[in-house]
Design a protein around this motif. Structure first.
Motif, short mmCIF file in Angstrom:
data_model
loop_
_atom_site.label_atom_id
_atom_site.label_comp_id
_atom_site.label_asym_id
_atom_site.label_seq_id
_atom_site.Cartn_x
_atom_site.Cartn_y
_atom_site.Cartn_z
N SER A 164 0.76 20.18 -56.40
CA SER A 164 2.20 20.44 -56.42
C SER A 164 2.50 21.63 -55.52
CB SER A 164 2.66 20.74 -57.86
OG SER A 164 3.98 21.26 -57.88
N VAL A 165 3.76 21.76 -55.12
CA VAL A 165 4.14 23.00 -54.43
C VAL A 165 3.97 24.20 -55.35
CG1 VAL A 165 5.73 21.91 -52.81
CG2 VAL A 165 6.57 22.62 -55.07
N MET A 166 3.94 23.95 -56.67
CA MET A 166 3.71 25.02 -57.63
C MET A 166 2.26 25.49 -57.62
SD MET A 166 6.67 25.48 -58.69
CE MET A 166 8.18 24.55 -58.49
N GLY A 167 1.43 24.78 -56.86
CA GLY A 167 0.07 25.25 -56.62
C GLY A 167 0.00 26.19 -55.44
N ARG A 168 1.15 26.43 -54.83
CA ARG A 168 1.25 27.40 -53.74
C ARG A 168 2.14 28.57 -54.11
NH1 ARG A 168 0.13 26.05 -48.32
NH2 ARG A 168 -0.82 24.01 -48.01
N VAL A 169 3.25 28.28 -54.80
CA VAL A 169 4.19 29.31 -55.23
C VAL A 169 4.51 29.08 -56.70
CG1 VAL A 169 6.45 30.37 -54.86
CG2 VAL A 169 5.21 29.40 -52.92
N PHE A 289 9.97 22.50 -45.94
CA PHE A 289 10.79 23.51 -45.27
C PHE A 289 11.14 24.73 -46.13
CE2 PHE A 289 11.72 19.58 -42.90
CZ PHE A 289 11.29 20.00 -41.65
N PHE A 290 10.72 24.71 -47.40
CA PHE A 290 10.96 25.90 -48.22
C PHE A 290 9.67 26.42 -48.82
CE2 PHE A 290 12.08 28.02 -52.26
CZ PHE A 290 12.82 29.07 -51.74
N SER A 295 4.99 30.06 -48.94
CA SER A 295 3.64 30.39 -49.38
C SER A 295 2.87 31.23 -48.37
CB SER A 295 2.85 29.11 -49.68
OG SER A 295 2.61 28.37 -48.49
N TYR A 296 3.34 31.25 -47.11
CA TYR A 296 2.66 32.03 -46.08
C TYR A 296 3.25 33.42 -45.89
CZ TYR A 296 0.23 27.76 -44.74
OH TYR A 296 -0.56 26.64 -44.75
N LEU A 297 4.37 33.69 -46.55
CA LEU A 297 5.00 35.00 -46.42
C LEU A 297 4.23 36.05 -47.22
CD1 LEU A 297 8.80 34.13 -46.77
CD2 LEU A 297 7.54 34.64 -44.68
N PRO A 298 4.38 37.33 -46.87
CA PRO A 298 3.78 38.40 -47.69
C PRO A 298 4.32 38.32 -49.13
CG PRO A 298 4.52 39.28 -45.59
CD PRO A 298 5.03 37.87 -45.66
N THR A 299 3.49 38.67 -50.07
CA THR A 299 3.85 38.52 -51.49
C THR A 299 5.12 39.27 -51.85
OG1 THR A 299 1.51 38.27 -52.05
CG2 THR A 299 3.01 38.80 -53.84
N PHE A 300 5.28 40.49 -51.32
CA PHE A 300 6.45 41.27 -51.71
C PHE A 300 7.74 40.61 -51.22
CE2 PHE A 300 6.02 42.86 -47.41
CZ PHE A 300 7.31 43.23 -47.02
N LEU A 301 7.68 39.89 -50.08
CA LEU A 301 8.86 39.18 -49.59
C LEU A 301 9.18 37.97 -50.46
CD1 LEU A 301 8.49 39.23 -45.69
CD2 LEU A 301 10.10 40.51 -47.11
N VAL A 302 8.12 37.25 -50.88
CA VAL A 302 8.31 36.10 -51.76
C VAL A 302 8.94 36.54 -53.08
CG1 VAL A 302 7.17 34.22 -53.00
CG2 VAL A 302 6.37 34.87 -50.72
#
Length: 317
Positions: A164-169, A289-290, A295-302
C-alpha cells in the motif's frame, strides 16, 4: 545539449513501452494462486485472469465467497478455503495446490489477503489490536509465501505481494501501516534472494480504493468501538471533539477513494503475465503523484505538510 537529452528520454520511453508489452507465452498452461478472493482486488483479479484463460486457484475465507466466485467464472477456476492466520489451513492449501500443479509448479502466487481494521490513534489500542492485523497482512503473507515457494521456484514463476502507499507514508495508527511497511521489507529481501532462481517478486502499492473491507461505515464503527474500549484516562485526554474530528477525516478520505478496482488488478495482471514485470507498481493517481513523491521528501517536510493539510480538531465541529 537539450536536444540530446530529450532524444535520450524519448528512446528510453520507447524501449520501456516495448519491453513492458512483451507477454509470457502459453498463459493457458500457467497456474496462479490468489489469496483473499472473497471480495475486492482478489475477487476481481481471479475473474480477470480466468477470462484470459489462465488456471486460477482462488483462496477464500468463507464458503459463501467461494461459491459466488465459482458462479461468475469458468470451470477452469477452482476455489479453496484458506485462513492465512492458521498454519494447518496453509499446509492443507499448499498440498491442495501441489496436487493440481504437479511437476509444472506454480507460476504465480498473489498475496492479496488483508484487513485494515482495527484502525485509530495508537494510544487508543491494545497489543492485540495490532497483532490481529499483523497476523493477516504480514505474518500470514510470510507463512503462505514460505509454504508455496518450492512450487513457485519449480516454475521459475512470480510472487506478487499487495502492499500500500501506507507502506511508504504512515497516515494513521494501528497495525495496518506497520504491516505494509513490513510487506515492503519482506518483498525486497525475497526479490534479491529469489533472483538467483529466476523467480521475480513484484510489489503492488495501491493508493486509496473503495472496497467493501474499507468502507467508511465499517471504519467509523470500528473506530468508535476502539474508542469505547479505551481507558477513561485516554478518553479524558483526547475528548469527544477529537473523536468527531477523526471520524470526519476518515469519511473525507473514503469519499476521495477510487471505485475502479481494475486500476489495481491490471497492475497485478501485468506483474503475472509480462516478460519484464516491474519491481513496484503504484496504482492510482494519488499514489503516483502524491504519496510516492511525498515518501522521498525529508521527514520534517512530510510531517509539516501532513500536519498543515489535515483539519485541526478544534475545527471539526
Amino acid at each position: 545539449m537539450w536536444l540530446y537529452l530529450v532524444a535520450l528520454v524519448g528512446l528510453w520511453t520507447l524501449l520501456r513501452f516495448f519491453r513492458e508489452r512483451q507477454v509470457v507465452s502459453h498463459l493457458q498452461d500457467k497456474y496462479v494462486f490468489i489469496t483473499g478472493c472473497d471480495s475486492g482486488f482478489g475477487n476481481l483479479l481471479a475473474r480477470q485472469l480466468d477470462r484470459r484463460g489462465m488456471r486460477v486457484m482462488a483462496a477464500c475465507l468463507m464458503e459463501k465467497g467461494a461459491e459466488e466466485l465459482r458462479n461468475k467464472t469458468s470451470d477452469r477456476l477452482e476455489t479453496v478455503i484458506l485462513d492465512v492466520t492458521k498454519t494447518e489451513s496453509i499446509v492443507a492449501a499448499t498440498q491442495w495446490v501441489k496436487e493440481r500443479v504437479g511437476d509444472r509448479g506454480l507460476w504465480g502466487l498473489v498475496n492479496n489477503a488483508g484487513i485494515s481494521i482495527p484502525l485509530g490513534p495508537n494510544e487508543w489500542m491494545k497489543k492485540q489490536d495490532f497483532a490481529s492485523v499483523l497476523d493477516v497482512n504480514l505474518l500470514g503473507m510470510i507463512e503462505v509465501t514460505l509454504s508455496m515457494l518450492p512450487l513457485v521456484r519449480k516454475a521459475r514463476g512470480r510472487v506478487v505481494n499487495v502492499s500500500s502507499v501506507m507502506g511508504r507514508v504512515s497516515l494513521f495508527g494501528g497495525g495496518y501501516c506497520i504491516s505494509k511497511y513490513g510487506v515492503e521489507a519482506f518483498s525486497d529481501s525475497l526479490r534479491r534472494e529469489l533472483s538467483y532462481f529466476g523467480v521475480k517478486v513484484a510489489i503492488i502499492e495501491p493508493g486509496g480504493f473503495k472496497t467493501c473491507v474499507t468502507s467508511s461505515d465499517r471504519l467509523s464503527s470500528n473506530t468508535k468501538m476502539i474508542w469505547d474500549k479505551a481507558s477513561s484516562e485516554v478518553k479524558e485526554i483526547y475528548g469527544e471533539k477529537f473523536l468527531l474530528f477523526y471520524l470526519k477525516n476518515l469519511n473525507e478520505l473514503d469519499q476521495k477513494c477510487n471505485k475502479d478496482l481494475s486500476v489495481v488488478t491490471d497492475c497485478m495482471e501485468h506483474a503475472l503475465t509480462a516478460c519484464h514485470p516491474r519491481t513496484r507498481y503504484s496504482a492510482g493517481w494519488d499514489a503516483k503523484f502524491f504519496f510516492l513523491p511525498l515518501s522521498y521528501l525529508p521527514t520534517f517536510l512530510v510531517d509539516a505538510l501532513l500536519y498543515w493539510t489535515s483539519m485541526k480538531p478544534e475545527k471539526a465541529l
